[in-house]
Design a protein around this motif. Structure first.
Motif, PDB file in Angstrom:
ATOM      1  N   LEU A 324      48.291  55.503  11.637  1.00 27.84           N
ATOM      2  CA  LEU A 324      48.977  54.851  12.749  1.00 27.84           C
ATOM      3  C   LEU A 324      49.192  53.376  12.442  1.00 27.84           C
ATOM      4  O   LEU A 324      48.346  52.745  11.805  1.00 27.84           O
ATOM      5  CB  LEU A 324      48.149  54.973  14.029  1.00 27.84           C
ATOM      6  CG  LEU A 324      47.821  56.386  14.519  1.00 27.84           C
ATOM      7  CD1 LEU A 324      46.899  56.312  15.720  1.00 27.84           C
ATOM      8  CD2 LEU A 324      49.096  57.136  14.881  1.00 27.84           C
ATOM      9  N   ASP A 325      50.308  52.829  12.872  1.00 23.28           N
ATOM     10  CA  ASP A 325      50.516  51.384  12.705  1.00 23.28           C
ATOM     11  C   ASP A 325      50.624  50.686  14.052  1.00 23.28           C
ATOM     12  O   ASP A 325      51.040  49.527  14.139  1.00 23.28           O
ATOM     13  CB  ASP A 325      51.749  51.088  11.849  1.00 23.28           C
ATOM     14  CG  ASP A 325      53.017  51.711  12.388  1.00 23.28           C
ATOM     15  OD1 ASP A 325      52.990  52.224  13.533  1.00 23.28           O
ATOM     16  OD2 ASP A 325      54.047  51.675  11.686  1.00 23.28           O
ATOM     17  N   GLU A 326      50.233  51.388  15.123  1.00 26.10           N
ATOM     18  CA  GLU A 326      50.135  50.795  16.455  1.00 26.10           C
ATOM     19  C   GLU A 326      48.856  51.278  17.112  1.00 26.10           C
ATOM     20  O   GLU A 326      48.443  52.424  16.933  1.00 26.10           O
ATOM     21  CB  GLU A 326      51.330  51.177  17.343  1.00 26.10           C
ATOM     22  CG  GLU A 326      52.584  50.384  17.083  1.00 26.10           C
ATOM     23  CD  GLU A 326      53.653  50.643  18.143  1.00 26.10           C
ATOM     24  OE1 GLU A 326      53.502  51.621  18.911  1.00 26.10           O
ATOM     25  OE2 GLU A 326      54.624  49.889  18.211  1.00 26.10           O
ATOM     26  N   VAL A 351      44.547  54.357  21.446  1.00 26.14           N
ATOM     27  CA  VAL A 351      45.992  54.390  21.676  1.00 26.14           C
ATOM     28  C   VAL A 351      46.341  54.171  23.140  1.00 26.14           C
ATOM     29  O   VAL A 351      47.459  53.749  23.466  1.00 26.14           O
ATOM     30  CB  VAL A 351      46.598  55.719  21.182  1.00 26.14           C
ATOM     31  CG1 VAL A 351      46.501  55.807  19.662  1.00 26.14           C
ATOM     32  CG2 VAL A 351      45.917  56.921  21.824  1.00 26.14           C
ATOM     33  N   LYS A 352      45.364  54.439  24.044  1.00 30.77           N
ATOM     34  CA  LYS A 352      45.573  54.185  25.468  1.00 30.77           C
ATOM     35  C   LYS A 352      44.268  53.735  26.111  1.00 30.77           C
ATOM     36  O   LYS A 352      43.186  54.113  25.650  1.00 30.77           O
ATOM     37  CB  LYS A 352      46.087  55.441  26.194  1.00 30.77           C
ATOM     38  CG  LYS A 352      47.490  55.883  25.841  1.00 30.77           C
ATOM     39  CD  LYS A 352      47.901  57.100  26.668  1.00 30.77           C
ATOM     40  CE  LYS A 352      49.299  57.561  26.312  1.00 30.77           C
ATOM     41  NZ  LYS A 352      49.700  58.764  27.116  1.00 30.77           N
ATOM     42  N   ALA A 353      44.382  52.964  27.170  1.00 32.31           N
ATOM     43  CA  ALA A 353      43.231  52.591  27.990  1.00 32.31           C
ATOM     44  C   ALA A 353      43.633  52.802  29.437  1.00 32.31           C
ATOM     45  O   ALA A 353      44.592  52.180  29.908  1.00 32.31           O
ATOM     46  CB  ALA A 353      42.815  51.142  27.746  1.00 32.31           C
ATOM     47  N   VAL A 356      47.265  53.467  29.904  1.00 29.23           N
ATOM     48  CA  VAL A 356      48.223  52.435  29.480  1.00 29.23           C
ATOM     49  C   VAL A 356      48.227  52.348  27.963  1.00 29.23           C
ATOM     50  O   VAL A 356      47.172  52.231  27.338  1.00 29.23           O
ATOM     51  CB  VAL A 356      47.851  51.063  30.074  1.00 29.23           C
ATOM     52  CG1 VAL A 356      48.843  49.992  29.618  1.00 29.23           C
ATOM     53  CG2 VAL A 356      47.800  51.139  31.600  1.00 29.23           C
ATOM     54  N   GLU A 357      49.408  52.435  27.371  1.00 28.18           N
ATOM     55  CA  GLU A 357      49.503  52.374  25.918  1.00 28.18           C
ATOM     56  C   GLU A 357      49.023  51.022  25.406  1.00 28.18           C
ATOM     57  O   GLU A 357      49.358  49.975  25.961  1.00 28.18           O
ATOM     58  CB  GLU A 357      50.938  52.635  25.459  1.00 28.18           C
ATOM     59  CG  GLU A 357      51.397  54.065  25.706  1.00 28.18           C
ATOM     60  CD  GLU A 357      52.764  54.338  25.096  1.00 28.18           C
ATOM     61  OE1 GLU A 357      53.349  53.398  24.533  1.00 28.18           O
ATOM     62  OE2 GLU A 357      53.226  55.483  25.182  1.00 28.18           O
ATOM     63  N   LYS A 363      46.488  42.605  25.228  1.00 27.35           N
ATOM     64  CA  LYS A 363      46.594  43.464  26.402  1.00 27.35           C
ATOM     65  C   LYS A 363      45.314  44.269  26.594  1.00 27.35           C
ATOM     66  O   LYS A 363      44.880  44.493  27.733  1.00 27.35           O
ATOM     67  CB  LYS A 363      47.788  44.409  26.252  1.00 27.35           C
ATOM     68  CG  LYS A 363      48.101  45.182  27.526  1.00 27.35           C
ATOM     69  CD  LYS A 363      48.545  44.245  28.645  1.00 27.35           C
ATOM     70  CE  LYS A 363      48.863  45.004  29.918  1.00 27.35           C
ATOM     71  NZ  LYS A 363      49.236  44.093  31.031  1.00 27.35           N
ATOM     72  N   PHE A 364      44.700  44.705  25.505  1.00 30.69           N
ATOM     73  CA  PHE A 364      43.444  45.447  25.596  1.00 30.69           C
ATOM     74  C   PHE A 364      42.352  44.574  26.220  1.00 30.69           C
ATOM     75  O   PHE A 364      41.634  45.002  27.127  1.00 30.69           O
ATOM     76  CB  PHE A 364      43.020  45.917  24.201  1.00 30.69           C
ATOM     77  CG  PHE A 364      41.704  46.639  24.188  1.00 30.69           C
ATOM     78  CD1 PHE A 364      41.582  47.915  24.709  1.00 30.69           C
ATOM     79  CD2 PHE A 364      40.582  46.023  23.656  1.00 30.69           C
ATOM     80  CE1 PHE A 364      40.365  48.577  24.701  1.00 30.69           C
ATOM     81  CE2 PHE A 364      39.358  46.671  23.634  1.00 30.69           C
ATOM     82  CZ  PHE A 364      39.252  47.958  24.153  1.00 30.69           C
TER      83      PHE A 364
END
Length: 509
Positions: A324-326, A351-353, A356-357, A363-364
């Motif tokens: 993965l690159d995101e 990948v989500k929290a 939420v992506e 953002k995390f």
């Protein structure tokens, strides 16, 4: 007399409109509040989105937003009184025979902005607007002046709460910063260059922006790794706007076209210190959580996942050998952390929290920063191509799940200095060839000792004021008593082992 069909239709439309307006007004009056905050109706978990039926200006017409929000924005004038030694204020000015020169006082005045968040006088602003102040004056939109007191602050988000004694103030309505969109019109409301109640317009240029300004202490040095893993860990997920923001706008409101607060203006990116097209605001979601914690608990209650997060991109994805690159790469999982207990491992990719992506570390950190110890977050993990949800119960920075009680000493004059002391043993006294003294074991980056003087760890305090000290207890008592007596500061004298002697005046307000 019978009414025509057209007249009936008009009357029905008029009555429907009136009933709708009355209903909206009544609902807004009784909308649920959190710590007396005024928030718009919401479908989201934190209770904040904009009413869709509120009046709003169109591009080019910002009158409604300006008229609605401006009365909630105040002008803050702060006075910082610093005691300094001889000429430069450096402890080294007292070396080699200058110990007896009396400390001098220097008054510095600065100004900023703040936003009224409750009708009973709570105001949110930036930590850097009120940091180190000995006196705060708040001037409201209607030109009334008040003396304010600091309730608490959070350097990791640059948010602070102050209070004035007044009722029925025009509290701003909180909007939902999660719903802002790039290209959306916004207004910045504040007091730049001491120009009271100034409004500028622009658009949202970017969201979730990390500009690495909160991860530094007052001397401009990066916080240590240990500090960043504890309560000082900065949360930067700024809303970027091109609305003009200048010195004095700090702590002011960033509002949408409904006049709802979506951010607190905090910083600018500029080569000369004035507006150059880039301004940054703390999202209202973080503002609301931090200010509510300060008001309710006296300190910020921050939940920790217990991982070392790294934002993935195409380059480091190859280094970590992930497909993965995101997402958020889990680079480390401490043994006593919440993530470890939930089954998360090094090498996992978040990948989500909470659905939420997660594409950015900023953002995390923002999403986790809105939660308290004991609350849960659902992390969607990609582990070697297999995707699974893990429920993590967040912990405090000591590893427990309970809320952290505020240190009662933190609000005292001594506590605000940020000085950690260590009593000297009889062997220490012999080694230094002194009869009395107390060692500065550590200096907190956010305390007055760090921000106003040049003291360093390891300094041996031999006297405070005109009194010799033999224990940390005596140092605390002298400083707190000086504060109670109305003194602005105290003179601390001593020496560095292996170096010269010196004194420096320390503000205690």
């Amino acid at each position: 007399m019978k009414l025509s069909n057209n007249l009936k239709t008009v009357l029905i439309a008029v009555m429907s409109t009136l009933l709708t307006l009355v209903g909206v007004k009544a609902y807004n009056k009784y909308v649920a509040k959190d710590v007396e905050f005024k928030t718009a109706e919401s479908k989201s978990q934190d209770g904040m989105v904009s009413f869709t039926n509120f009046p709003a200006g169109k591009p080019g017409d910002f009158t409604y937003a300006a008229e609605t929000s401006a009365p909630s924005v105040v002008h803050i004038k702060s006075i910082i009184t610093r005691q300094y030694s001889r000429r430069s204020g450096s402890i080294f000015d007292y070396f080699f025979g200058f110990e007896d020169e009396a400390p001098r006082q220097q008054r510095q005045e600065s100004s900023g902005s703040g936003v009224i968040i409750s009708e009973d006088g709570y105001i949110v602003t930036n930590n850097h607007v009120i940091e180190g102040t000995s006196n705060l004056e708040v001037i409201t939109y209607n030109k009334k002046s008040y003396t304010a007191k600091v309730i608490g602050s959070d350097p990791s988000t640059d948010i602070a709460v102050i209070k004035i004694e007044e009722k029925n103030l025009p509290a701003i309505t909180f909007g939902n910063s999660d719903e802002v969109r790039i290209g959306e019109w916004v207004l910045a409301v504040g007091n730049p260059f001491n120009l009271e109640s100034t409004v500028t317009a622009g658009i949202i240029s970017a969201i979730g922006r990390n500009i690495n300004i909160l991860g530094r202490n007052q001397r401009g040095n990066p916080f240590s790794r240990e500090q960043n893993q504890n309560a000082i860990s900065p949360i930067e997920s700024f809303i970027q706007t091109d609305a003009a923001v200048n010195p004095g706008n700090s702590g002011g409101a960033l509002v949408n076209l409904q006049g709802h607060l979506i951010g607190i203006n905090t910083a600018i990116a500029s080569p000369n210190g004035s507006y150059a097209g880039y301004a940054f605001a703390v999202p209202s979601g973080i503002v609301k959580k931090v200010s509510a914690d300060i008001i309710k608990y006296g300190d910020v209650q921050r939940g920790y996942v217990g991982i070392e997060p790294i934002e993935l991109n195409s380059k480091n994805a190859r280094e970590f050998d992930v497909k993965l690159d995101e997402g958020i790469y889990v680079n480390n999982v401490p043994e006593n952390g919440a993530a470890k207990a939930a089954g998360i491992k090094k090498g996992d990719v978040i990948v989500k929290a909470d659905g939420v992506e997660m594409r950015s570390e900023a953002k995390f950190r923002e999403l986790i920063g809105r939660k308290r110890p004991g609350e849960k977050v659902v992390l969607t993990i990609n582990r070697n191509g297999s995707v699974k949800d893990y429920t993590v119960t967040l912990r405090n920075n000591s590893g427990g799940e309970e809320l952290v009680k505020k240190d009662p000493e933190a609000s005292t004059a001594f506590g605000k200095m940020g000085m950690v002391l260590e009593d000297l043993s009889s062997d220490d006294l012999k080694r230094y060839n002194i009869r009395n003294g107390v060692k500065i074991k550590d200096i907190k980056e956010t305390g007055l000792l760090s921000t106003n003087t040049n003291f360093e760890k390891g300094f041996i305090i031999t006297s405070v004021g005109n009194q010799q000290v033999k224990s940390s207890k005596e140092v605390k008592e002298i400083i707190n008593k000086a504060y109670e007596n109305g003194e602005e500061g105290v003179l601390i004298c001593g020496f560095y082992p292996g170096g010269g002697r010196g004194c420096d005046g320390i503000p205690i307000r």
